[in-house]
Design a protein around this motif. Structure first.
Motif, PDB file in Angstrom:
ATOM      1  N   GLY A 176       0.821  -1.209   0.000  1.00 36.83           N
ATOM      2  CA  GLY A 176       0.000   0.000   0.000  1.00 36.83           C
ATOM      3  C   GLY A 176       0.850   1.252   0.000  1.00 36.83           C
ATOM      4  N   SER A 177       1.803   1.309   0.912  1.00 36.24           N
ATOM      5  CA  SER A 177       2.730   2.444   0.988  1.00 36.24           C
ATOM      6  C   SER A 177       3.973   2.230   0.134  1.00 36.24           C
ATOM      7  N   GLY A 178       4.166   0.997  -0.342  1.00 31.15           N
ATOM      8  CA  GLY A 178       5.398   0.611  -1.028  1.00 31.15           C
ATOM      9  C   GLY A 178       5.816   1.448  -2.222  1.00 31.15           C
ATOM     10  N   PRO A 179       4.878   1.900  -3.081  1.00 32.28           N
ATOM     11  CA  PRO A 179       5.327   2.718  -4.213  1.00 32.28           C
ATOM     12  C   PRO A 179       6.129   3.941  -3.789  1.00 32.28           C
ATOM     13  N   ALA A 262       6.827   0.774  10.835  1.00 36.23           N
ATOM     14  CA  ALA A 262       6.261   2.085  11.167  1.00 36.23           C
ATOM     15  C   ALA A 262       4.942   2.307  10.437  1.00 36.23           C
ATOM     16  N   ALA A 263       4.875   1.887   9.172  1.00 36.98           N
ATOM     17  CA  ALA A 263       3.637   2.024   8.404  1.00 36.98           C
ATOM     18  C   ALA A 263       2.532   1.150   8.989  1.00 36.98           C
ATOM     19  N   VAL A 264       2.872  -0.071   9.377  1.00 34.10           N
ATOM     20  CA  VAL A 264       1.896  -0.985   9.981  1.00 34.10           C
ATOM     21  C   VAL A 264       1.382  -0.411  11.304  1.00 34.10           C
ATOM     22  N   LYS A 265       2.287   0.118  12.098  1.00 38.72           N
ATOM     23  CA  LYS A 265       1.911   0.716  13.388  1.00 38.72           C
ATOM     24  C   LYS A 265       0.944   1.872  13.180  1.00 38.72           C
TER      25      LYS A 265
END
Length: 272
Positions: A176-179, A262-265
């Motif tokens: 999801g945030s990977g790009p 950090a994104a998951v949190k």
């Protein structure tokens, strides 16, 4: 598909993600007459896209509209404001899709009841039909509805189905945030080239082409990334020298692991 002119596909929120998916669907040839976009604050670019294809735009959902599919693509913080206005459009057989990070299925069930709901986590390469969307369905989602969702989302990239809702937050941190991580890699590679002495424009062109080309090679070859990495790494060569830095104990892997965590949190914090 489970939507039509009479029971349209209602896209709620045509921002970056909703807009990216809509652009992909238009490129795929989905009937624009069967789509209604609900967004009170369209960008100029999105307004032009809707006008180009003759897609109906509403700032509030008409009470006489009953949707076949509703895709909710607004920020999680806006859910309590947006969802009440959608209740009239959601029938017992309406399929509700959400692409909002951190918003659990229970939030939608509070407003709509036990209708078929899928939490989806796409990413912005959907705009060029190279996205990937992870989906978790509630028990109310039939096999036919899952097929419909797969066909719809496959028009903008790959689709994977999840076993539990908890996995959505993990997907958010990876794809999801990977790009944005990949875009930053291109930025960092370009800046490294500039600092090494290349003209800025040439270094940027080299970095972007390299990231795009490497991605396409992975896509077409089907090889594991580690195999492709080894294929271009000669013993004691230039690539090996660079990888000694990137693959060091305090190199890229621990930084990437920390970034995803950090994104998951943050996704879990958004869920409350």
């Amino acid at each position: 598909m489970s939507f039509s002119k009479e029971r349209p596909f209602l896209l709620v929120g045509a921002g970056k993600m909703g807009g990216a998916m809509l652009s992909g669907w238009m490129a795929e040839g989905i009937d624009p007459a069967a789509i209604v976009v609900n967004d009170p604050h369209l960008s100029e670019e999105m307004d032009a896209l809707l006008k180009k294809h003759g897609i109906r735009h509403v700032t509030t959902v008409p009470e006489d509209l009953t949707a076949g599919i509703v895709l909710v693509a607004v920020k999680p913080q806006m859910m309590d404001q947006v969802l009440p206005g959608l209740k009239s459009a959601v029938a017992s057989d309406t399929l509700v899709l959400s692409v909002a990070a951190g918003t659990p299925i229970s939030k939608f069930e509070t407003f709509f009841g036990k209708v078929p709901i899928c939490r989806c986590m796409p990413n912005t390469p959907a705009m060029v039909k190279r996205g990937i969307t992870a989906v978790y369905p509630t028990p109310a989602v039939s096999a036919q509805a899952k097929d419909d969702v797969t066909r719809l989302l496959s028009s903008v990239g790959k689709v994977v189905w999840l076993d539990s809702e908890d996995q959505i937050d993990l997907v958010t941190g990876v794809s999801g945030s990977g790009p944005a991580y990949v875009f930053f890699l291109a930025e960092a590679l370009s800046e490294a080239g500039r600092q090494a002495g290349l003209p800025e424009e040439i270094s940027q062109e080299l970095a972007i082409a390299t990231v795009c080309g490497a991605g396409e090679l992975m896509h077409q070859s089907g090889e594991h990334p580690s195999v492709l990495r080894k294929n271009v790494t000669s013993p004691n060569g230039t690539t090996a020298a660079a990888l000694d830095v990137l693959m060091h104990a305090d190199g890229l892997q621990p930084v990437m692991t920390e970034a995803v965590a950090a994104a998951v949190k943050r996704a879990r914090e958004l869920a409350g």
